[in-house]
Design an enzyme around this catalytic site. Structure first.
Site, PDB file in Angstrom:
ATOM      1  N   SER A 725     -11.313  22.649 -29.499  1.00 19.06           N
ATOM      2  CA  SER A 725     -10.313  23.538 -30.076  1.00 19.06           C
ATOM      3  C   SER A 725     -10.548  25.000 -29.747  1.00 19.06           C
ATOM      4  O   SER A 725      -9.693  25.829 -30.036  1.00 19.06           O
ATOM      5  CB  SER A 725     -10.274  23.379 -31.601  1.00 19.06           C
ATOM      6  OG  SER A 725      -9.458  22.305 -31.947  1.00 19.06           O
ATOM      7  N   LYS A 768      -9.976  26.440 -42.052  1.00 16.97           N
ATOM      8  CA  LYS A 768      -9.790  27.554 -41.118  1.00 16.97           C
ATOM      9  C   LYS A 768      -8.960  28.670 -41.725  1.00 16.97           C
ATOM     10  O   LYS A 768      -9.248  29.855 -41.523  1.00 16.97           O
ATOM     11  CB  LYS A 768      -9.155  27.028 -39.835  1.00 16.97           C
ATOM     12  CG  LYS A 768     -10.096  26.156 -39.020  1.00 16.97           C
ATOM     13  CD  LYS A 768      -9.420  25.585 -37.794  1.00 16.97           C
ATOM     14  CE  LYS A 768     -10.415  24.733 -37.000  1.00 16.97           C
ATOM     15  NZ  LYS A 768      -9.794  24.131 -35.816  1.00 16.97           N
TER      16      LYS A 768
END
Length: 771
Positions: A725, A768
């Site tokens: 990612s 996140k």
């Protein structure tokens, strides 16, 4: 999805943990498409870094892609619930969110063909054991009760005990009947032998043989006297033997002494030779006579045995004939035939039993009296007399003895280890015969000898009970019991990774575990499943006598389940975590004196859990604030961007920013991953960098080679990086360094990129956003 490894260790990210990877440690991750969590990245993009839109201006495109604060958190409207507290709801006994696994288990339980045992796979806490117990309550309804399992003596080969499978309750009845048989034989045979007619017949028989023996001996004695010899007894140590000796001067003299006198010239040699010839004749005749006498004694014993059978046989045969009529299995009838033959051949054993001499009776203990007739006992290994349904056994300690049974041993008077069929003990496999056995895979594999023996047992559908002691170099038991046929369903609980390893590497595994029941860690967040969450809360509070949840408290619980799943359209099925939250919220309610658990108490319990587990997060935050870890949140910089990582220690996960930098120069090396060069990069991160390189080459090197030497680095990362990612973040840093345009430092970026430059879905979105 890149994962930045923490100082204290590594652990797979939550998505891989749910998939059953199961490795230990803690790993920080920068997101990830592997989990496939939420579509799109939550972070806003820099105006300079964003490519121009085809039909709309940059501002309009950014407005279309940006998420508002209300979209960052899913909320559960408490008004959807038509109750005040969960105490108003009925009891719930169903299984939540595991329809696929339940269908597989039902199939495995219904299939009676060979090899259709069940492997249950899934993450911990998804209700595997609860589901198994629930289905086993009704899966075998209507089936007949299982059989009893007994071992009896093998009178032909005592080292090979016979196994008998009998209808439920018959084993204990046979054991009682055999005990009664021994007592009855002792009493009846003793009474028969005490009867006048038996004594008269036996006395006459003995006298007849004695007379015949006397007649033979008298004839021999007369000849000895006629030859002027005599019968004497010669002592040989503790024994004596008969011998003939000539009579000299009125006294019998042994031939050895007479020979010595002849050598000394004190006895005539011709007389010695004459006597020697007579001695040899008489000695030969004596041996013949004594042999005939021994034959008479043997005939007497046989005749006495025949007389005993003649008088005792009706009592024995009639009693055993009645037993045969009570037992249908052919194995029992064959066993009773052997018992009858053994008793008829050894009837004298029963004459000194309960009716024997009082003095002997007092000297013998009950155990000694019982041991005299041990071979007539019945060892009942499994008694299903009180079982009205197929047995279900959950073996929590599946070692060899507990699963397969053993053969116990004792020390006899001479100090030797001995055993017999009465020392055979059953294990869980035999006790569950006709039903279901549930074991844990890891527990079975780590126990010595268990997994190999289990596969062999299920493959051949028989159980061979033997002593297994890994701490001894040899087995002490010398008996080998007959194997017992098995009709059993085995359910093994494990994880996905172990299943695939065994399926691919163990040929026997795929033959004996043909049904895989896979449990999921999440389910759709629909009205039906939300209602099941409500019923689960009712079940936990009812079973454990906890305070009920209000409708807003249930709403907060459902919100936690959505957050745990990581997607607003999914609900977590990790019900052990949900149940723990209810228990901790009940404690908060008790301390606050609240009659029910509301949303505030649920959130307080969550906050308390976070406070117990977030020490690492707080320390990292402090390091960032102290500028020990360099993270810029203002201004702009070239070739530098903040990535988002998730540190997952298993019991707690949190988001954390990570600085990613890129430097470029002329050269032919291409894009160099510094983490890989120092062996701190995982395979998935290496793949992401290679995909990034393919995207850059397709963008800039379609017609001419790319003459570039670029380096990409996770700054202040010392433990390791994995996941893909961070690849989009690395694209921005690389393009910024190539074009020498600055990037905003007040945003953080995550998400993987493919070779076409398309940003893919990310994982760990909750952590996140918060990080």
């Amino acid at each position: 999805m890149a994962r930045r490894r923490a100082v204290e260790g590594t652990r797979d990210a939550r998505a891989r943990k749910r998939a059953g990877a199961g490795t230990r440690g803690a790993k920080a991750r920068a997101g990830g498409s592997a989990g496939g969590r939420a579509p799109g990245a939550p972070a806003s993009r820099s105006r300079r870094a964003q490519a121009p839109a085809a039909k709309a201006g940059p501002a309009a495109e950014r407005a279309r892609l940006e998420l508002g604060p209300e979209a960052l958190r899913w909320g559960c409207d408490a008004g959807r619930f038509a109750f005040e507290t969960t105490a108003e709801l009925p009891e719930f006994e169903g299984i939540i969110g595991q329809d696929r696994a339940m269908q597989a288990i039902r199939l495995g339980l219904r299939m009676r063909s060979k090899g259709y045992n069940i492997y249950v796979a899934g993450p911990p806490g998804t209700g595997k054991m609860t589901t198994i117990k629930h289905l086993l309550k009704t899966a075998d309804a209507g089936r007949r009760p299982p059989q009893d399992a007994v071992y009896v003596n093998n009178f032909i080969d005592p080292d090979r005990p016979r196994a008998l499978l009998l209808p439920a309750g018959t084993g204990a009845r046979l054991r009682g009947d055999m005990k009664a048989l021994v007592v009855n034989m002792q009493r009846n045979i003793a009474q028969i032998y005490e009867s006048d007619i038996y004594k008269e017949r036996m006395k006459a028989l003995v006298e007849e043989y004695k007379e015949r023996e006397k007649k033979i001996l008298r004839g021999f004695e007369e000849r000895v006297r006629r030859e002027n010899f005599a019968l004497i007894q010669v002592q040989l140590g503790p024994f004596s033997k008969p011998e003939v000796a000539p009579i000299i001067a009125g006294e019998p003299v042994q031939m050895e002494r007479l020979e010595a006198l002849t050598l000394q010239k004190k006895f005539a040699a011709e007389d010695f030779e004459r006597l020697k010839g007579k001695y040899e004749e008489l000695t030969s005749e004596m041996e013949r006579v004594f042999k005939e006498a021994r034959d008479l004694k043997r005939e007497l014993r046989e005749a006495m045995g025949g007389l005993q059978k003649e008088f005792g046989s009706p009592a024995v045969t009639d009693y055993i004939q009645d037993l045969r009529a009570e037992y249908d299995p052919p194995g029992v009838k064959a066993y009773l035939d052997e018992v009858q033959e053994e008793i008829l051949n050894n009837m004298e054993r029963f004459t000194d039993g309960e009716e024997g001499a009082e003095q002997d009776k007092e000297k013998r203990t009950a155990a000694e009296r019982e041991s005299r007739f041990r071979e007539f006992m019945v060892n009942v290994l499994v008694d299903n007399a009180k079982t009205d349904a197929p047995p279900v056994i959950i073996e929590t300690s599946p070692n060899y003895r507990n699963l397969f049974g053993t053969i116990e041993r004792v020390i006899d008077r001479s100090g030797h280890w001995v055993s017999d069929f009465t020392k055979i003990k059953a294990g869980s496999l035999l006790q569950a015969n006709g039903g279901t056995l549930v074991i844990n895979l890891i527990d079975a594999i780590i126990e010595p000898g268990v997994w190999v023996a289990l596969k062999r047992t299920l493959k051949h559908q028989t159980i061979d009970i033997q002593t297994f002691d890994p701490f001894y170099l040899y087995s002490i038991s010398a008996i080998k019991p007959e194997p017992i046929p098995l009709d059993i369903k085995v359910i093994v609980v494990g994880d996905r990774r172990a299943y695939h390893i065994l399926y691919n590497l163990d040929d026997d595994f795929r033959k004996i575990f043909k049904v895989k029941a896979e449990f999921d860690s999440e389910m759709p967040c629909c009205e039906e499943n939300v209602g099941k969450y409500v019923h689960f809360a009712r079940k936990i509070t009812g079973e454990e006598k906890l305070r009920p949840l209000t409708r807003c408290g249930v709403g907060a619980l459902v919100e936690f389940g959505v957050r745990l799943a990581g997607r607003r359209n999914r609900l977590s099925t990790e019900f052990h975590t949900i149940a723990d939250l209810i228990r901790e919220a009940d404690l908060q309610a008790a301390e606050a004196g609240a009659p029910a658990i509301d949303a505030a108490l649920v959130r307080r319990a969550l906050a308390g859990r976070e406070a117990r587990l977030n020490l690492t997060e707080e320390k990292l935050r402090a390091l960032i604030e102290e500028r020990t870890i360099l993270i810029d949140t203002t201004g702009e910089a070239i070739g530098q961007v903040n990535g988002l990582s998730v540190l997952d220690a298993g019991d707690y996960a949190f988001g954390n920013p990570a600085r990613i930098t890129a430097k470029v120069a002329l050269g032919r090396e291409g894009i160099v991953n510094i983490e890989r060069e120092v062996e701190l990069s995982g395979k998935t991160h290496d793949k992401g960098v290679l995909i990034l390189e393919g995207f850059v080459r397709g963008l800039f090197a379609k017609t001419v080679p790319l003459a570039i030497h670029a380096t990409i680095c996770f700054e202040q990362s010392y433990g390791g990086v994995d996941g893909d990612s961070a690849s989009s973040t690395e694209v921005y840093a690389l393009l910024s360094a190539l074009g020498e345009f600055p990037l905003r430092q007040d945003i953080a970026v995550t998400g993987s990129v493919n070779q076409h430059g398309v940003i893919q879905p990310i994982g760990g979105v909750n952590e996140k956003i918060e990080g």
